[in-house]
Design an enzyme around this catalytic site. Structure first.
Site, PDB file in Angstrom:
ATOM      1  CD  GLN A  16      65.097  68.405  95.124  1.00  0.00           C
ATOM      2  OE1 GLN A  16      64.173  67.928  95.750  1.00  0.00           O
ATOM      3  NE2 GLN A  16      66.327  67.936  95.242  1.00  0.00           N
ATOM      4  CB  SER A  17      65.202  74.795  96.235  1.00  0.00           C
ATOM      5  OG  SER A  17      66.172  75.681  95.704  1.00  0.00           O
ATOM      6  CB  VAL A 136      72.050  75.912 102.231  1.00  0.00           C
ATOM      7  CG1 VAL A 136      71.092  74.852 102.755  1.00  0.00           C
ATOM      8  CG2 VAL A 136      72.562  76.763 103.384  1.00  0.00           C
ATOM      9  CG  ASP A 167      67.080  71.162  97.480  1.00  0.00           C
ATOM     10  OD1 ASP A 167      67.409  72.353  97.562  1.00  0.00           O
ATOM     11  OD2 ASP A 167      67.910  70.254  97.380  1.00  0.00           O
ATOM     12  N   GLY A 246      52.147  63.291 116.687  1.00  0.00           N
ATOM     13  CA  GLY A 246      50.999  63.870 117.373  1.00  0.00           C
ATOM     14  C   GLY A 246      50.671  63.119 118.641  1.00  0.00           C
TER      15      GLY A 246
END
Length: 422
Positions: A16-17, A136, A167, A246
């Site tokens: 995927q990555s 990883v 990923d 935030g």
């Protein structure tokens, strides 16, 4: 003309990555040549298959607009082809385990010898340090990059998110690095290394939590739910439930039908500039001037009570009715949309964010299109390649091999069992 037209990418990525990165480059017009092992290819072709003997959605949705060549890089002819590809490509992208390309004989130094203009881009799990040789995956990256420890509720375990920030998030980071290196090459004429660690990418996306870690030294995090619930803070950033990252207090609230619909919820932000309008909408006009509610500082210890009161109002309407009402007054909100609702959203199809693609063996399927829109370079989403579909085309048209030479290369491009059968 496409934005990256004329750029040729040698794609050694898998799962995927890396494929996220190279698919983005392909959407922008780069010629991405995906190098795969003969007979098997990218492991995701066969992972999570929903139709027998058909490339999985996992593979197809990460490899659009690419060409596939099968190549045994351990075979002498395969190694020869790879060297010629390196010489004619602009970018090489890989997400192998550390040291794999070096052991294949293609270290950064060797690649520079073959093509000094090459951009050599890599994704690894960790950067230099005690864990750099560790394998990883997505959830590990979320855990080691700070996401999991800050996700979930304070009385429960750490949680990973459904968004693939390890990923796909790292793939997006790497794509930016590659484009930046290509731009610099126009001035220097030189290639360079581009590296991105998954831990680093996740931490970058969690930067507001690193901000809060430092704020803790000066007092409690007043926008976190623990503060309004009177719970003490420890020495590290806690899990904050559905609180906003935030300075605007927010929470997920039930809407009409929540008893049977797991997605009948809306995210509601109690923004200070529209506080008076919020009070009017929920039927609490006296809160506009009451000292316990009139100012943001006064409201912070009472956020739990405030959101419970707002939820009494949201539960009387569907999430879309709530959104329609609040938008009239510019009160920020957003319905919790399921994957089914997103898949059926015609506005997302109209913008190309969701695209229907026709595949020769799968048929029609939905995929995510390019989320980045360029006015002069609209992205066209084409189907993913079949395994080795473009092998001869690339050998002939990109590398200039003759038919006789291609026949000699064949043992390096097809699995041994197919050669034996023929």
């Amino acid at each position: 003309m496409k934005a990256l037209e004329g750029i040729r990418v040698l794609d050694f990525t898998h799962v995927q990555s890396g494929p996220t990165c190279t698919q983005l480059l392909a959407w922008f017009g780069a010629d991405v040549i995906k190098v795969e092992r003969p007979g098997t290819g990218d492991i995701t072709r066969n992972q999570l298959q929903d139709i027998p003997n058909v490339d999985s959605l996992y593979f197809t949705m990460l490899n659009h607009n690419k060409r596939s060549i099968t190549l045994d890089t351990k075979h002498p002819k395969g190694k020869e082809v790879l060297e010629r590809l390196i010489k004619v490509c602009d970018v090489l992208v890989e997400n192998f385990a550390p040291g794999v390309l070096d052991r294949m004989g293609f270290s950064w130094e060797r690649i520079q010898e073959l093509n000094p203009r090459m951009i050599y881009a890599s994704i690894k799990g960790f950067g230099p340090g005690p864990y750099e040789d560790c394998k990883v995956y997505e959830n590990i990256a979320q855990c080691t990059g700070g996401a999991a420890s800050t996700t979930g509720f304070d009385d429960g375990p750490p949680l990973v998110t459904g968004a693939q920030i390890g990923d796909s998030g790292t793939g997006l980071h790497l794509a930016l690095g590659i484009v930046t290196a290509l731009f610099q090459r126009t001035r220097t004429g030189r290639g360079q290394r581009v590296t991105c660690a998954m831990q680093d990418g996740v931490l970058n996306l969690c930067r507001v939590k690193l901000r809060d870690q430092q704020r803790l030294a000066h007092g409690p995090l007043t926008e976190y739910p623990q503060y309004s619930e009177g719970k003490p803070f420890g020495d590290t950033v806690p899990r904050s439930g559905n609180a906003s990252g935030g300075g605007q207090p927010g929470w997920i609230l039930k809407c009409k039908g929540w008893e049977t619909d797991p997605n009948a919820y809306i995210y509601f932000i109690a923004q200070a500039p529209v506080w008076d309008k919020i009070c009017d909408v929920i039927g609490e006009p006296e809160w506009k001037t009451h000292p316990d509610y009139a100012t943001p500082k006064a409201r912070l210890p009472r956020l739990k009570q405030i959101f419970e009161r707002i939820e009494q109002w949201t539960m009387t309407k569907t999430k879309f009715e709530v959104m329609e009402t609040l938008n009239k007054y510019d009160i920020p909100c957003g319905p919790i949309l399921s994957m089914k609702e997103l898949a059926e959203d015609q506005s997302l199809r109209a913008t190309g964010t969701i695209v229907e693609v026709d595949h020769p063996t799968r048929g029609k399927y939905l995929t995510v299109g390019n989320p980045i829109k360029l006015s002069d370079s609209p992205a066209e989403v084409r189907r993913s390649p079949l395994l080795g579909e473009h092998t001869e085309e690339i050998l002939r048209d990109v590398l200039g091999y003759t038919d006789e030479e291609i026949a000699e290369i064949r043992p390096a491009t097809e699995p041994p069992q197919r050669q034996a059968a023929e």
